[in-house]
Motif scaffolding. Structure first.
Motif, PDB file in Angstrom:
ATOM      1  N   LYS A   1     -41.616 -34.522 -10.643  1.00 35.93           N
ATOM      2  CA  LYS A   1     -41.146 -33.301 -11.284  1.00 35.93           C
ATOM      3  C   LYS A   1     -42.020 -32.133 -10.828  1.00 35.93           C
ATOM      4  N   PRO A   2     -41.436 -30.948 -10.672  1.00 40.84           N
ATOM      5  CA  PRO A   2     -42.236 -29.776 -10.291  1.00 40.84           C
ATOM      6  C   PRO A   2     -43.303 -29.465 -11.340  1.00 40.84           C
TER       7      PRO A   2
ATOM      8  N   ASP B   1     -44.143 -26.675 -12.578  1.00 43.70           N
ATOM      9  CA  ASP B   1     -43.656 -25.727 -13.580  1.00 43.70           C
ATOM     10  C   ASP B   1     -42.814 -26.393 -14.661  1.00 43.70           C
ATOM     11  N   ASP B   2     -42.270 -27.588 -14.357  1.00 42.03           N
ATOM     12  CA  ASP B   2     -41.472 -28.302 -15.359  1.00 42.03           C
ATOM     13  C   ASP B   2     -42.337 -29.071 -16.349  1.00 42.03           C
TER      14      ASP B   2
END
Length: 224
Positions: free
Chosen positions: A214-215, A217-218
Motif C-alpha cells: 500500500k502507498p 499516504d494510505d
C-alpha cells in the motif's frame, strides 16, 4: 555532506536493501543450515525490543527432516479433519478450498532444512507484579497478547538477519491454526507458552517477486 552523514546514509541504504530484498521463500535447496548460523540468528532475535525488557520469546529449532515431515503430516491430518467437518455442515466448496488452496500454503515448510517454532512466553515484570495486577489494570488475556507482540518483533529480527546471511525464511501460522494442540504435544511445549508461528529456514531455491505494498499516504496519518 559530512563524513558522518555519508556513513549514516550508507548504513541506511544497506539496511533498506536487506529490508526490501527479503522474501517469504517456500522452496529450499538441500543444503543444511549450520547450528552456528541458527545460533547467530537467535542472537539477533534476542535483541528485539520488548515490553519492560521482558523478552517474552523462545525458539525451538528442528533440524531433523523426518520430524519436519511428521509435523507436515499432522498438519494435513488436522486440515482434512476440518474439511470433513465443513462438508458435513454443507460447506463442500469451502472444504475443497481449504484442502486445495490453503493446505499447500500452510505446509510450505515441508522441504525446509530447518523449522523454527516461535513461542511467546508469559509476560512478567515488576510493573505487573507491583502495580498492574494488584489494581486489576487489564484482563489476563491482555498480558498474553504482550508475549505475542514481543515475540513477533524478535521473529522479524531473525528473518531480516537470515536474509542478510544469504538464507531465506517464511513465517507461517497455518500449522498453529490447524494443529496447535498436536504440535504442542509432539514437541512437549510447556502449557504456559503460546505457539506464535512457525518459520521455515534454509537456502533459497527460488526468488519470488516483490509483492505490491500500500502507498505510504494510505497508511500514514500525521498529527501536527
Amino acid at each position: 555532506m559530512t563524513e558522518v552523514t555519508a556513513t549514516l546514509n550508507t548504513q541506511y541504504e544497506a539496511f533498506k536493501s536487506v529490508l526490501l530484498d527479503r522474501r517469504s521463500v517456500r522452496k529450499y535447496t538441500d543444503e543444511p543450515v549450520s547450528v552456528e548460523h541458527i545460533r547467530e540468528l537467535i542472537d539477533c532475535a534476542r535483541y528485539a525490543p520488548s515490553d519492560t525488557n521482558s523478552q517474552t520469546w523462545e525458539f525451538i529449532a528442528i533440524t531433523n527432516r523426518e520430524k519436519i515431515k511428521e509435523i507436515e503430516e499432522l498438519t494435513w491430518q488436522e486440515l482434512h479433519r476440518r474439511a470433513g467437518e465443513a462438508e458435513q455442515r454443507g460447506l463442500s466448496k469451502e472444504a475443497r478450498l481449504l484442502t486445495k488452496s490453503f493446505g499447500p500454503y500452510a505446509t510450505a515448510f515441508s522441504n525446509a532444512p530447518v523449522l523454527l517454532i516461535c513461542l511467546a512466553t508469559p509476560y512478567a515484570s515488576k510493573f505487573r507484579e507491583r502495580i498492574f495486577d494488584p489494581i486489576e489494570l487489564v484482563e489476563d488475556a491482555v498480558w498474553e497478547e504482550e508475549g505475542i507482540k514481543s515475540s513477533c518483533l524478535a521473529s522479524q529480527n531473525l528473518m531480516l538477519a537470515a536474509h542478510a546471511l544469504g538464507l531465506a525464511t517464511c513465517p507461517m501460522t497455518g500449522p498453529v491454526l490447524l494443529a496447535q494442540d498436536r504440535l504442542r504435544e509432539y514437541l512437549s511445549i510447556r502449557p504456559e507458552c503460546q505457539i506464535n508461528m512457525v518459520i521455515a529456514l534454509g537456502h533459497p531455491a527460488e526468488r519470488p517477486a516483490r509483492l505490491p505494498r500500500k502507498p505510504v499516504d494510505d497508511i500514514l496519518h500525521i498529527v501536527d
